[in-house]
Design a protein around this motif. Structure first.
Motif, PDB file in Angstrom:
ATOM      1  N   VAL A   1      -1.109  17.977   0.453  1.00 45.69           N
ATOM      2  CA  VAL A   1      -0.553  16.745   1.023  1.00 45.69           C
ATOM      3  C   VAL A   1       0.112  17.050   2.331  1.00 45.69           C
ATOM      4  O   VAL A   1       0.976  17.949   2.404  1.00 45.69           O
ATOM      5  CB  VAL A   1       0.444  16.086   0.060  1.00 45.69           C
ATOM      6  N   LEU A   2      -0.287  16.277   3.337  1.00 45.94           N
ATOM      7  CA  LEU A   2       0.430  16.370   4.598  1.00 45.94           C
ATOM      8  C   LEU A   2       1.671  15.492   4.529  1.00 45.94           C
ATOM      9  O   LEU A   2       2.787  15.958   4.787  1.00 45.94           O
ATOM     10  CB  LEU A   2      -0.460  15.933   5.774  1.00 45.94           C
ATOM     11  N   LEU A   3       1.402  14.237   4.192  1.00 43.88           N
ATOM     12  CA  LEU A   3       2.506  13.260   4.171  1.00 43.88           C
ATOM     13  C   LEU A   3       2.110  12.104   3.258  1.00 43.88           C
ATOM     14  O   LEU A   3       0.943  11.704   3.228  1.00 43.88           O
ATOM     15  CB  LEU A   3       2.795  12.725   5.575  1.00 43.88           C
ATOM     16  N   SER A   4       3.089  11.592   2.533  1.00 40.46           N
ATOM     17  CA  SER A   4       2.848  10.417   1.674  1.00 40.46           C
ATOM     18  C   SER A   4       3.914   9.354   1.960  1.00 40.46           C
ATOM     19  O   SER A   4       5.076   9.685   2.192  1.00 40.46           O
ATOM     20  CB  SER A   4       2.879  10.797   0.201  1.00 40.46           C
ATOM     21  N   VAL A   5       3.459   8.098   1.918  1.00 41.87           N
ATOM     22  CA  VAL A   5       4.360   6.948   2.107  1.00 41.87           C
ATOM     23  C   VAL A   5       4.159   6.014   0.906  1.00 41.87           C
ATOM     24  O   VAL A   5       3.037   5.554   0.660  1.00 41.87           O
ATOM     25  CB  VAL A   5       4.078   6.211   3.418  1.00 41.87           C
ATOM     26  N   GLY A   6       5.220   5.765   0.150  1.00 39.61           N
ATOM     27  CA  GLY A   6       5.132   4.917  -1.030  1.00 39.61           C
ATOM     28  C   GLY A   6       5.012   3.437  -0.674  1.00 39.61           C
ATOM     29  O   GLY A   6       5.209   3.019   0.456  1.00 39.61           O
TER      30      GLY A   6
ATOM     31  N   PHE B   1       0.836  -1.191   0.000  1.00 37.72           N
ATOM     32  CA  PHE B   1       0.000   0.000   0.000  1.00 37.72           C
ATOM     33  C   PHE B   1       0.877   1.249   0.000  1.00 37.72           C
ATOM     34  O   PHE B   1       1.910   1.308   0.655  1.00 37.72           O
ATOM     35  CB  PHE B   1      -0.917   0.022   1.218  1.00 37.72           C
ATOM     36  N   ALA B   2       0.373   2.217  -0.759  1.00 38.77           N
ATOM     37  CA  ALA B   2       0.916   3.571  -0.698  1.00 38.77           C
ATOM     38  C   ALA B   2      -0.158   4.453  -0.046  1.00 38.77           C
ATOM     39  O   ALA B   2      -1.331   4.437  -0.461  1.00 38.77           O
ATOM     40  CB  ALA B   2       1.277   4.100  -2.080  1.00 38.77           C
ATOM     41  N   VAL B   3       0.190   5.225   0.992  1.00 38.90           N
ATOM     42  CA  VAL B   3      -0.779   5.999   1.786  1.00 38.90           C
ATOM     43  C   VAL B   3      -0.376   7.473   1.741  1.00 38.90           C
ATOM     44  O   VAL B   3       0.813   7.807   1.888  1.00 38.90           O
ATOM     45  CB  VAL B   3      -0.837   5.495   3.236  1.00 38.90           C
ATOM     46  N   ALA B   4      -1.403   8.314   1.548  1.00 41.48           N
ATOM     47  CA  ALA B   4      -1.181   9.781   1.560  1.00 41.48           C
ATOM     48  C   ALA B   4      -2.349  10.443   2.303  1.00 41.48           C
ATOM     49  O   ALA B   4      -3.508  10.028   2.165  1.00 41.48           O
ATOM     50  CB  ALA B   4      -1.069  10.314   0.147  1.00 41.48           C
ATOM     51  N   TRP B   5      -2.014  11.447   3.136  1.00 46.44           N
ATOM     52  CA  TRP B   5      -3.042  12.247   3.851  1.00 46.44           C
ATOM     53  C   TRP B   5      -3.128  13.634   3.225  1.00 46.44           C
ATOM     54  O   TRP B   5      -2.102  14.246   2.891  1.00 46.44           O
ATOM     55  CB  TRP B   5      -2.663  12.369   5.327  1.00 46.44           C
ATOM     56  N   PHE B   6      -4.380  14.092   3.083  1.00 51.83           N
ATOM     57  CA  PHE B   6      -4.619  15.357   2.429  1.00 51.83           C
ATOM     58  C   PHE B   6      -5.415  16.291   3.370  1.00 51.83           C
ATOM     59  O   PHE B   6      -6.238  15.837   4.175  1.00 51.83           O
ATOM     60  CB  PHE B   6      -5.436  15.176   1.144  1.00 51.83           C
ATOM     61  N   SER B   7      -5.116  17.604   3.206  1.00 51.36           N
ATOM     62  CA  SER B   7      -5.923  18.654   3.847  1.00 51.36           C
ATOM     63  C   SER B   7      -6.809  19.259   2.781  1.00 51.36           C
ATOM     64  O   SER B   7      -6.321  19.644   1.705  1.00 51.36           O
ATOM     65  CB  SER B   7      -5.036  19.737   4.486  1.00 51.36           C
ATOM     66  N   LEU B   8      -8.123  19.306   3.061  1.00 52.80           N
ATOM     67  CA  LEU B   8      -9.081  19.758   2.074  1.00 52.80           C
ATOM     68  C   LEU B   8      -9.489  21.188   2.395  1.00 52.80           C
ATOM     69  O   LEU B   8      -9.918  21.504   3.536  1.00 52.80           O
ATOM     70  CB  LEU B   8     -10.305  18.852   2.052  1.00 52.80           C
ATOM     71  N   ARG B   9      -9.357  22.137   1.451  1.00 53.84           N
ATOM     72  CA  ARG B   9      -9.747  23.536   1.617  1.00 53.84           C
ATOM     73  C   ARG B   9     -10.614  23.947   0.437  1.00 53.84           C
ATOM     74  O   ARG B   9     -10.431  23.469  -0.680  1.00 53.84           O
ATOM     75  CB  ARG B   9      -8.510  24.471   1.685  1.00 53.84           C
TER      76      ARG B   9
ATOM     77  N   ALA C   1     -13.480   8.894   3.420  1.00 55.57           N
ATOM     78  CA  ALA C   1     -14.358  10.056   3.585  1.00 55.57           C
ATOM     79  C   ALA C   1     -13.614  11.149   4.369  1.00 55.57           C
ATOM     80  O   ALA C   1     -12.731  10.851   5.181  1.00 55.57           O
ATOM     81  CB  ALA C   1     -15.627   9.657   4.325  1.00 55.57           C
ATOM     82  N   PRO C   2     -13.952  12.455   4.144  1.00 55.54           N
ATOM     83  CA  PRO C   2     -13.240  13.517   4.851  1.00 55.54           C
ATOM     84  C   PRO C   2     -13.584  13.532   6.350  1.00 55.54           C
ATOM     85  O   PRO C   2     -14.683  13.158   6.754  1.00 55.54           O
ATOM     86  CB  PRO C   2     -13.698  14.788   4.156  1.00 55.54           C
ATOM     87  N   VAL C   3     -12.601  13.883   7.130  1.00 57.76           N
ATOM     88  CA  VAL C   3     -12.724  13.981   8.589  1.00 57.76           C
ATOM     89  C   VAL C   3     -12.531  15.451   8.977  1.00 57.76           C
ATOM     90  O   VAL C   3     -11.528  16.058   8.577  1.00 57.76           O
ATOM     91  CB  VAL C   3     -11.707  13.075   9.300  1.00 57.76           C
TER      92      VAL C   3
ATOM     93  N   GLY D   1      -9.967  22.108   9.703  1.00 54.11           N
ATOM     94  CA  GLY D   1     -10.402  21.809   8.347  1.00 54.11           C
ATOM     95  C   GLY D   1     -10.739  20.333   8.170  1.00 54.11           C
ATOM     96  O   GLY D   1     -10.780  19.563   9.132  1.00 54.11           O
ATOM     97  N   ASN D   2     -10.957  20.006   6.909  1.00 53.91           N
ATOM     98  CA  ASN D   2     -11.280  18.601   6.572  1.00 53.91           C
ATOM     99  C   ASN D   2     -10.009  17.869   6.106  1.00 53.91           C
ATOM    100  O   ASN D   2      -9.221  18.423   5.329  1.00 53.91           O
ATOM    101  CB  ASN D   2     -12.335  18.561   5.483  1.00 53.91           C
ATOM    102  N   TYR D   3      -9.938  16.627   6.530  1.00 51.19           N
ATOM    103  CA  TYR D   3      -8.775  15.785   6.183  1.00 51.19           C
ATOM    104  C   TYR D   3      -9.281  14.448   5.624  1.00 51.19           C
ATOM    105  O   TYR D   3     -10.338  13.966   6.042  1.00 51.19           O
ATOM    106  CB  TYR D   3      -7.888  15.524   7.404  1.00 51.19           C
TER     107      TYR D   3
END
Length: 1172
Positions: free
Chosen positions: A1010-1015, A967-975, A1080-1082, A1054-1056
């Motif tokens: 992007v907050l952080l991504s892990v390949g 798995f590759a995981v990435a966290w996003f901040s939604l504005r 889903a956004p948090v 904000g939403n993440y």
């Protein structure tokens, strides 16, 4: 049977090898028998280094083909040179391998050991059994040898591996004459026959056999040799001793007398031996006589022999005579004879052996004195004297008035008288011939002295004329060995004498009387006739020739008879044999072929001579004639030939026996598969003689040829001759001829039949018989019925499984393709297997892999295209079953697969050819990727945290597509974007993005940061700038990821969301992205600790809606519409990649738009245009 391989290594110990070595050994396989010696050459060429090289041999046994055993080097025990591996100072290895097959030694040579005692001229017959059970095609050679003690063995006769008979130098001549033979009886028995043993044949006879195999280079090698036990033969020679005696009647002779010397030979088997005789006088050679009984005299005695005064003759086989008819005084001296035995060589020449002579015999010849010579009175007209008157009367009588020449004539003259005292008679015998010529024969004077007449003096001296006074008044005349000139009127003149007073003798009177005598000449009526009762005879029969002499002469009249012979096709007669006048037999110079088979006999009661010839042959066919000579013996013991008569010609035809040869005429049809033997037979149903020999010629007739071609000829002497067809077609090594024990059955086997051997086969049989003179002749010939031979290739029985199949597999799994051979043409065949595939939308098939008939694996063109090398694996668990495994399959391996099998068979010449081919059923192979089953959920609900506190963003994978996935995981901040533009202060570097991407981004009202991504390879991407240094990543479980944001600030409100990409391993040992899913956004709210109007309003929902919502309903609806459009656009591009196929996780630092109001929190926006 398996081969073991042997390898030799050679090392050049000096210098540097710069030239390329080429190493060659003999072509294999080589077949050798157990326990035999083997020598194999190794040829190293192209090497220009130092002359010193070391060689090391190695053996690879069938039981361990991957391991080798070193053989001791040259010079060490058990040195076994076979093959070569060479190394120089620059390590370059050259290999040459050779297969050596060791087969059992099954050759057996047996003969019965024995000791035989033979006598010279006896026959010798020995047999030997030669048996072999070698499965490999081989030839046998058989030889008979003789050995005496430690001497080198002498080859008597041998049959070579090419079926050619030959003898050693000592026996070559005797073999050509048929005295030494080698016959094959059946398939295993070899018989040696020596017809006339000689003392030199004594020794040990044994049989030696060798088994030969033909190596691939065409040379023949004797795998093994065996000899039988020996037979000791002793040959007892006949008695060769002889003695010689010399005899004569007396030692004292008078001049003119005859003398006869007889040299008598005493020995055994004189007629079968050869003797030469020489006569000597006072140690000087008089004459010599060889075994042909022809005398040769020196010059002086040759003149006397020509005048009939001397004779040298052979009276019989053991009696030799020297006769001198008129001795001279100089003939006094010592006489002797010498007898020498001679031996006839095989070339016909004579060699002197032992010589012997008896003691000398001296004789003395006395001269004739003058007292013996008396002249006969010339005038016989004597008249009576005066008063005296004769009273005598004369009567003449003879024993016969007619006599045959040569008979004795006796005349008597009787005188009758009154008888006066003192009276005497003188008598003269006279002959008056038919011409009235008178000649005095002999005179007896009154004193009793006898004196022959002038013409009878010599005759009288030899006793041919004798006169005697039988009684005082009776006188006889004897004419011995009368002649024709003795014929006439014989008169007896008697003169009566009386003594007068004065003492003188006076003639009283004369009386005469006569009688006629007729002498019949011997040649009167002399004639000769030749007759035969068998003018036509068959070979080996006997025939008699009679020479009839007329008239019938008494035994005292000698007649010599000579048989003359004119061979067929010649014009000259040659003397065969002469029955001489003295009863001897004298052979002609060209009668050598007749002597051993001819007998001559003279009748006792007549002069008829019979010539008997046995074992007739062509050499005795021709015209015969007898010549008779009539001889008369003279008073001086000389001979005069009176007449010669020649008989009629007598033609003798010598015919060959009527043949009874019959050869089977039956026709056969033979159909067989190649590589099988062609069995041909030739049967002789009847033959002329049990001693017949046969020459068999084998022919084959092809439809394209006008006449048959000769394959093989076996002569009557068992010699083999290959025909032109056998040479042209290379049949020599494949032919096997056999003569069966019955003698009339012959078979020819053509091994390893080829299609080109098809044709019509027949045999041509010649019957040969041995002529009486031991020469073979062809009697008859006949052709057998034909055998139609059809050689075909084996029927194709190759069959593959036609089962259809469908396989659906996932990537990276293994596909098994099976090719099953249900049936094949031959168990000895070799199979070539090819796998191919039809790709979708590609009409032509492509080869995946090939397995050659030599079991060599080759990749096809498809393997190179789809990177199949290394992923293909072949195995054959059983004969006829082949499995192809495609490991780690990929989608591009999909297609329809099948196998194609070619069956190859070996031709009789060892060349492989394709006999059949077949294609198996098809198998459709579909390679798919796993179904996407990725599901992501957020475990943390919406949260409100205090400023500088920490909050967690959990990302949970509810389900996955494969257990092997990463798995590759990435966290996003939604504005939410403001004014259609991103307003993130401090991110000016994003302004140079592509205009197309900006247009797309404008459609989505949400900005992602992007907050952080892990390949998938666990490599972290850069942290987002607002959160740099405040992020903590945790992997709580394989499916649960947590990102903690430390020291939260109100700007973090904000939403993440988190996005998960599922990666799977590809067949090419890489990774590919299967699917991606976003949670889903948090919503995260960070409380501000300062109290301001803004914060009060914002913290109170009722106040917030009252102040801000109602004034702006229309603006709100517009905001909602934009957000909905943007949200839809974001979902459609959720699974898209970045530029150049790079996953979205590897991105640059995102652009941030920040609003100081709580209504517009900072938004992290990720879109394709953010990727370089």
């Amino acid at each position: 049977m398996k081969c073991f391989f042997l390898v030799l290594s050679c090392l050049a110990v000096l210098g540097k090898v710069t030239a390329q070595r080429q190493v060659a050994v003999q072509e294999g396989p080589l077949y050798r028998t157990e326990g035999s010696h083997i020598t194999i050459w190794c040829n190293v060429s192209g090497y220009q280094g130092p002359s010193e090289q070391n060689f090391q041999w190695s053996i690879y046994l069938p039981s361990a083909p991957e391991h080798h055993c070193d053989v001791p080097e040259a010079g060490q025990p058990q040195f076994f040179p076979v093959s070569v591996r060479c190394r120089g100072s620059v390590v370059t290895v050259h290999l040459a391998r050779l297969c050596v097959a060791v087969i059992p030694d099954s050759l057996q040579t047996t003969a019965m050991p024995q000791t035989l005692h033979k006598v010279e001229q006896d026959p010798l017959e020995l047999t030997c059994e030669v048996v072999t059970e070698t499965f490999q095609h081989s030839h046998l050679s058989v030889a008979w040898l003789r050995q005496r003690g430690s001497e080198k063995p002498v080859e008597v006769i041998a049959l070579s591996r090419d079926f050619v008979l030959h003898s050693g130098s000592e026996y070559a001549q005797r073999q050509s004459l048929g005295e030494v033979r080698l016959d094959k009886l059946g398939s295993t028995t070899f018989r040696l026959t020596v017809f006339h043993l000689q003392p030199s044949d004594q020794g040990e006879f044994y049989c030696e056999a060798a088994e030969w195999v033909q190596d691939p280079d065409g040379s023949w090698y004797a795998m093994t040799r065996k000899r039988s036990e020996g037979t000791v033969v002793t040959v007892q020679p006949t008695d060769k001793e002889f003695t010689v005696r010399l005899e004569t009647e007396k030692r004292l002779y008078t001049m003119g007398e005859p003398v006869e010397f007889r040299c008598i030979l005493e020995a055994q088997n004189v007629p079968d031996r050869y003797f030469a005789v020489s006569w000597a006088f006072n140690s000087s050679l008089i004459a010599s006589m060889g075994p042909n009984a022809v005398p040769v005299l020196n010059s002086e005695f040759a003149h006397r022999e020509a005048k009939g005064q001397l004779k040298v003759a052979k009276e019989s086989d053991s009696v030799f005579v020297l006769k001198i008819y008129h001795l001279r005084q100089e003939d006094s001296g010592k006489y002797n004879c010498r007898v020498t035995e001679r031996e006839k060589t095989v070339t016909g020449e004579f060699i002197d052996k032992e010589s012997k002579r008896p003691k000398n015999i001296p004789i003395i010849v006395l001269p004739i004195t003058d007292d013996w010579v008396v002249k006969v009175p010339q005038n016989h007209q004597i008249l009576p004297q005066g008063h005296l008157e004769s009273s005598v009367s004369v009567e003449v009588a003879s024993n016969a008035s007619v006599v045959l020449e040569g008979e004795n004539l006796h005349l008597s003259c009787s005188v009758r008288t009154a008888g006066r005292p003192q009276g005497r008679f003188s008598v003269i015998w006279q002959l008056v011939d038919r011409q009235n010529r008178r000649s005095n024969i002999v005179w007896l004077d009154r004193d009793g002295t006898v004196q022959p007449g002038a013409s009878y003096w010599e005759r009288s001296s030899f006793g041919g004329v004798q006169m005697e006074q039988v009684q005082p008044s009776s006188f006889s005349l004897g004419i011995f060995n009368s002649r024709k000139e003795d014929e006439g009127q014989y008169e007896c003149h008697v003169t009566e004498w009386v003594r007068a007073v004065d003492g003188e003798w006076q003639i009283v009177g004369e009386r005469r009387a006569s009688t006629p005598v007729s002498v019949t000449a011997l040649e009167t009526g002399f004639a000769v006739t030749a007759i035969s009762r068998t003018p036509g005879v068959t070979y080996s029969d006997s025939f008699d020739l009679q020479c009839i002499i007329k008239p019938h002469y008494p035994a005292r009249v000698p007649v010599s008879v000579t048989w003359r012979f004119q061979p067929v096709g010649t014009v000259e007669f040659q003397d065969l044999v002469t029955f001489t006048r003295d009863g001897g037999v004298q052979w002609g110079d060209r009668s050598s072929t007749f002597r051993t088979r001819t007998a001559i006999e003279k009748a006792e009661s007549s002069n008829n001579v019979r010539l008997s010839i046995s074992r007739a042959s062509d050499t005795e066919a021709g015209k015969y004639q007898c010549v008779a000579e009539l001889w008369r013996r003279n008073y001086n013991s000389s001979w005069t030939r009176l007449a010669e008569r020649t008989s009629n010609l007598l033609e003798i035809r010598v015919l060959q026996p009527v043949t009874k040869l019959q050869v089977s005429k039956s026709k056969r049809t033979l159909s067989l598969v190649e590589n099988r033997p062609i069995q041909l037979s030739c049967s002789v149903r009847s033959q002329t003689s049990q001693n017949s020999h046969f020459a068999v010629l084998w022919y084959v007739h092809k439809p394209s040829d006008a006449d048959g071609k000769l394959i093989l000829k076996t002569t009557h002497s068992s010699a083999f001759e290959y025909g032109t067809y056998a040479e042209e077609e290379g049949l020599r090594a494949r032919l096997q001829f056999e003569r069966h024990v019955s003698g009339g059955l012959f078979s020819l086997t053509v091994q390893r039949a080829e299609v080109s051997d098809s044709g019509s086969y027949y045999c041509h049989v010649e019957e040969w018989l041995l002529s009486p003179n031991y020469a073979w002749y062809k009697l008859a010939e006949e052709v057998s019925g034909r055998t139609e031979v059809t050689v075909k290739q084996p029927d194709s029985r190759l069959k593959l499984s036609q089962a259809q199949g469908n396989l659906s597999v996932l990537e990276t799994q293994q596909v098994q393709l099976e090719c099953v051979v249900l049936n094949r043409t031959s168990a000895a065949s070799q199979l070539a297997v090819e796998w191919f595939v039809w790709k979708p939308n590609h009409p032509e098939r492509e080869t995946v892999a090939r397995l050659s008939r030599e079991a060599t694996f080759h990749y096809g063109e498809q393997a190179a295209k789809n990177n199949l090398k290394g992923r293909l694996h072949l195995e054959s668990p059983s004969s006829g079953t082949y499995r192809l495994f495609i490991q780690n399959v990929a989608v591009q391996d999909s297609g329809t697969y099948s196998c194609h099998v070619e069956e190859w068979l070996p031709s009789p010449r060892g060349v492989w050819y394709k006999r059949a081919e077949d294609t198996a059923g098809q198998t459709a192979v579909t390679v798919t990727r796993p179904d996407a089953a990725l599901q992501v959920d957020t475990v943390v609900p919406n949260a409100t945290v205090s400023e500088r506190a920490a909050f967690q963003l959990d990302c949970s994978v509810v389900s996955r597509s494969s257990q092997e996935s990463r798995f590759a995981v990435a966290w996003f901040s939604l504005r939410t974007k403001t004014g259609g533009k991103r307003g993130s202060p401090g991110l000016e570097e994003q302004e140079d993005e592509d205009e197309d991407e900006e247009g797309e981004e404008e459609e989505d009202p949400t900005e992602r940061t992007v907050l952080l991504s892990v390949g998938p390879d666990a490599v972290f991407g850069p942290e987002g700038r607002p959160w740099e240094g405040r992020l903590r990543f945790q992997r709580l479980s394989p499916l649960l990821y947590r990102l903690s944001v430390l020291q939260a600030s109100p700007q973090d409100t904000g939403n993440y969301s988190c996005r998960v990409e599922e990666w799977l391993p590809s067949p090419q040992k890489g990774w590919y992205r299967l699917v991606e899913e976003e949670s889903a956004p948090v919503s995260i709210h960070v409380l501000d600790t300062s109290s301001t109007l803004q914060s009060v309003i914002c913290s109170n929902d009722a106040l917030f809606y009252f102040v801000f919502f109602y004034p702006f309903p229309i603006f709100g609806i517009l905001i909602i519409t934009i957000l909905l459009v943007r949200f839809k656009s974001r979902n459609s591009s959720k699974n898209s990649d970045g530029k150049n196929g790079v996953p979205l996780l590897w991105i640059k630092e995102p652009h941030l738009n920040y609003s100081p109001t709580c209504l517009e929190p900072p938004v992290l926006s990720i879109h394709p245009g953010a990727i370089d």
